[in-house]
Design a protein around this motif. Sequence first.
Motif, PDB file in Angstrom:
ATOM      1  N   LYS A  83       0.392  -1.294   0.230  1.00 31.65           N
ATOM      2  CA  LYS A  83      -0.452  -0.011   0.284  1.00 31.65           C
ATOM      3  C   LYS A  83       0.561   1.012   0.120  1.00 31.65           C
ATOM      4  O   LYS A  83       0.820   2.657  -0.392  1.00 31.65           O
ATOM      5  N   ALA A  84       1.676   1.157   0.826  1.00 32.29           N
ATOM      6  CA  ALA A  84       2.491   2.610   0.513  1.00 32.29           C
ATOM      7  C   ALA A  84       3.405   2.453  -0.315  1.00 32.29           C
ATOM      8  O   ALA A  84       3.039   3.808  -0.651  1.00 32.29           O
ATOM      9  N   ALA A  85       3.997   1.962  -0.921  1.00 36.87           N
ATOM     10  CA  ALA A  85       4.502   1.823  -2.079  1.00 36.87           C
ATOM     11  C   ALA A  85       3.546   2.071  -3.236  1.00 36.87           C
ATOM     12  O   ALA A  85       3.849   2.990  -4.131  1.00 36.87           O
ATOM     13  N   ARG A  86       2.286   1.520  -3.297  1.00 36.25           N
ATOM     14  CA  ARG A  86       1.057   2.125  -4.689  1.00 36.25           C
ATOM     15  C   ARG A  86       1.746   3.665  -4.276  1.00 36.25           C
ATOM     16  O   ARG A  86       0.831   4.105  -5.329  1.00 36.25           O
ATOM     17  N   ASP A  87       1.013   4.260  -2.908  1.00 38.07           N
ATOM     18  CA  ASP A  87       1.129   5.545  -2.772  1.00 38.07           C
ATOM     19  C   ASP A  87       1.697   6.067  -3.159  1.00 38.07           C
ATOM     20  O   ASP A  87       1.415   7.496  -3.514  1.00 38.07           O
ATOM     21  N   PHE A  88       2.788   5.969  -2.804  1.00 36.24           N
ATOM     22  CA  PHE A  88       4.213   6.519  -3.178  1.00 36.24           C
ATOM     23  C   PHE A  88       4.237   6.898  -4.295  1.00 36.24           C
ATOM     24  O   PHE A  88       4.683   8.070  -4.852  1.00 36.24           O
ATOM     25  N   ARG A  89       3.847   5.696  -5.313  1.00 34.34           N
ATOM     26  CA  ARG A  89       3.752   6.345  -6.584  1.00 34.34           C
ATOM     27  C   ARG A  89       2.738   7.243  -6.681  1.00 34.34           C
ATOM     28  O   ARG A  89       2.897   7.736  -8.283  1.00 34.34           O
ATOM     29  N   GLY A  90       1.351   6.912  -6.509  1.00 32.21           N
ATOM     30  CA  GLY A  90       1.128   8.574  -7.397  1.00 32.21           C
ATOM     31  C   GLY A  90       0.124   7.507  -7.680  1.00 32.21           C
ATOM     32  O   GLY A  90      -0.372   8.410  -8.631  1.00 32.21           O
ATOM     33  N   LEU A  91      -0.241   6.129  -8.046  1.00 28.90           N
ATOM     34  CA  LEU A  91      -1.022   5.993  -9.302  1.00 28.90           C
ATOM     35  C   LEU A  91      -2.266   5.643  -8.599  1.00 28.90           C
ATOM     36  O   LEU A  91      -2.929   5.435  -7.989  1.00 28.90           O
TER      37      LEU A  91
ATOM     38  N   GLY B 274      13.006   6.089   4.343  1.00 30.66           N
ATOM     39  CA  GLY B 274      12.500   7.321   4.409  1.00 30.66           C
ATOM     40  C   GLY B 274      11.074   6.873   4.549  1.00 30.66           C
ATOM     41  O   GLY B 274      11.057   6.821   4.937  1.00 30.66           O
ATOM     42  N   ARG B 275      11.123   8.713   5.376  1.00 35.46           N
ATOM     43  CA  ARG B 275       9.795   8.706   6.370  1.00 35.46           C
ATOM     44  C   ARG B 275       8.579   9.257   5.220  1.00 35.46           C
ATOM     45  O   ARG B 275       7.519   9.101   5.282  1.00 35.46           O
ATOM     46  N   ASP B 276       8.910   9.753   3.603  1.00 30.88           N
ATOM     47  CA  ASP B 276       8.782   9.709   3.003  1.00 30.88           C
ATOM     48  C   ASP B 276       7.285   8.596   2.435  1.00 30.88           C
ATOM     49  O   ASP B 276       6.534   8.426   2.238  1.00 30.88           O
ATOM     50  N   LEU B 277       8.379   7.460   2.319  1.00 35.32           N
ATOM     51  CA  LEU B 277       7.528   6.399   1.833  1.00 35.32           C
ATOM     52  C   LEU B 277       6.646   5.983   2.867  1.00 35.32           C
ATOM     53  O   LEU B 277       5.687   5.588   3.073  1.00 35.32           O
ATOM     54  N   HIS B 278       7.065   5.916   4.145  1.00 32.13           N
ATOM     55  CA  HIS B 278       6.699   5.216   5.330  1.00 32.13           C
ATOM     56  C   HIS B 278       5.251   6.371   5.304  1.00 32.13           C
ATOM     57  O   HIS B 278       4.643   5.567   5.985  1.00 32.13           O
ATOM     58  N   ARG B 279       4.971   7.349   5.044  1.00 32.85           N
ATOM     59  CA  ARG B 279       4.327   8.487   5.649  1.00 32.85           C
ATOM     60  C   ARG B 279       2.824   7.740   4.945  1.00 32.85           C
ATOM     61  O   ARG B 279       1.732   7.965   4.834  1.00 32.85           O
TER      62      ARG B 279
END
Length: 521
Positions: free
Chosen positions: A133-141, A277-282
């Motif tokens: 979920k974090a990786a998907r949202d980080f990608r912004g798709l 990385g905090r950005d990925l974690h959030r």
Amino acid sequence: MSSTQAEELQGKSANLEKRAADILTRLRSLREQDAPTHGGRVLSYVYDSGLAALDELAADAARLVQPVNGLDPTVFPSTAVMERELVAFAREFLHGASGTAAGRSADTDTDAGEVVVGNVTSGGTESCVLAVKAARDFRGLPPGEGSLVLPTTAHAAFHKAAHLLGLELILVPVDPTSGRVGAHDIATAVRKDTVLIVVSAPNYPFAALDPIAEVAKVARAQSIPLHVDACIGGLALPWWGDLPPWDFRVPGVTSMSVDFHKYGYSPKGVSVLLHRGRDLHRKQYFGLTDWPGYPVVNPTLLGSKSVAALAGAWAISQVLGQSGYAELVSRAQRATRALIDTVQSIDGLRVVGTPVGPLFAVATDDSVPLERRVDPHRWVSAVGARGFVLQGQPASTQSDGTTLPRTTHLTVTPVTESVLGELTSALVLGADDVRGSAAASAPPALAELAGAFERGDVTVADVLALPSDAVAAALTSAGLDPRGSSDSPLDMAAVLAAVESLPREVTKRLLVEFLAGLVEP
């Protein structure tokens, strides 16, 4: 309070105590039907340190936090302290503590300066789902877009994550001999919409350690996050010995999961999910303030949640420390090596690949004549008759046409060392009991169904369209009554043979009905 009221209150209290005692007596009776969770006789699902004091410590810690709601650490700050310290402990032995500077490195070719942060979850499945979920949202798709690349040996939790999050699952075949995935094959499978690559340290089916450094180079070259699933190995491999780098020492590893209810010996279920990385974690978090109720900000899928397992894991980690875990790992390692040597000496069986960590898989040795071969699933039953529970795994055909063999899985814990002599004897004598016997086959009714599929008389769609009552009736006719009317023990060798012979979508439908029937009032 009047004397009459006092007497009534005392009477109610005495009645409650009597009922409570009766219920606990019944619970003890029910527990007697379970496989033993301690003593080294179940080589899957349970992780026994052999130290009763750790169980007592976890129970005491759980009682102290029994009424606490882990939903809001601002109301119950003890939960934040325990979570913070458990995350820090995991980050230390997974070599993520060196990057403590906030923010993202200016050098895009290095992970230097990236802080490793994370949360405690309810178990490995939740950690894996949240990593995706974090990786998907980080990608912004947008929802419903994106793909997830993983080896066929990656845990089923990632299949669940892809299903829940609407991602296309791209399964990469592994080498049937070693059980390892190839970095080149991963690179070939990656697409422009890939949100995450997954590797295992080690994988559950065969205990193979994927080539993490090589896959990390692929991930970095294409700017794709890489998750290392160390749910089963994360609290064993740090003290296992000379291994290639597999944790946050590897540039390109962006997240990791490690279960404390496995080789951390805590109560189930507690896992730690770490992100570089905090950005990925959030992006792991879910938040909502646009509703009339209290602001909702959750790092996990659960809202309200018990912190009993967290408290147990935190207490045990505080007591053991890295040195304590290292000693327990050494005991499990000695037992694992002894069991592998035993299996290698059994005519008709072989250990799959080169297992890493306190687990391994056993397959039939096809290099010997038929009359000397041992079917691993019949072996499970024979060893079970001698008092030890092993776990059968069905054969599986990969997308490239190669077949991964039917196997028996063994998870080894420190307490295994104390029953090594008896277990070794059971493994050897169990093989003697079934050597040369035909491989386990599906129940006749399901074998007949498999034949119908082969002839084209029935399709997967036909079965999937059946109502639950019809599927339950089919199970009953096959001797697999989910309502429990049969007194015969479940023949897992036959069940696994059915899984191998029928389309997998069909066996999934059958097993869903069976397990749902087990708990249906």
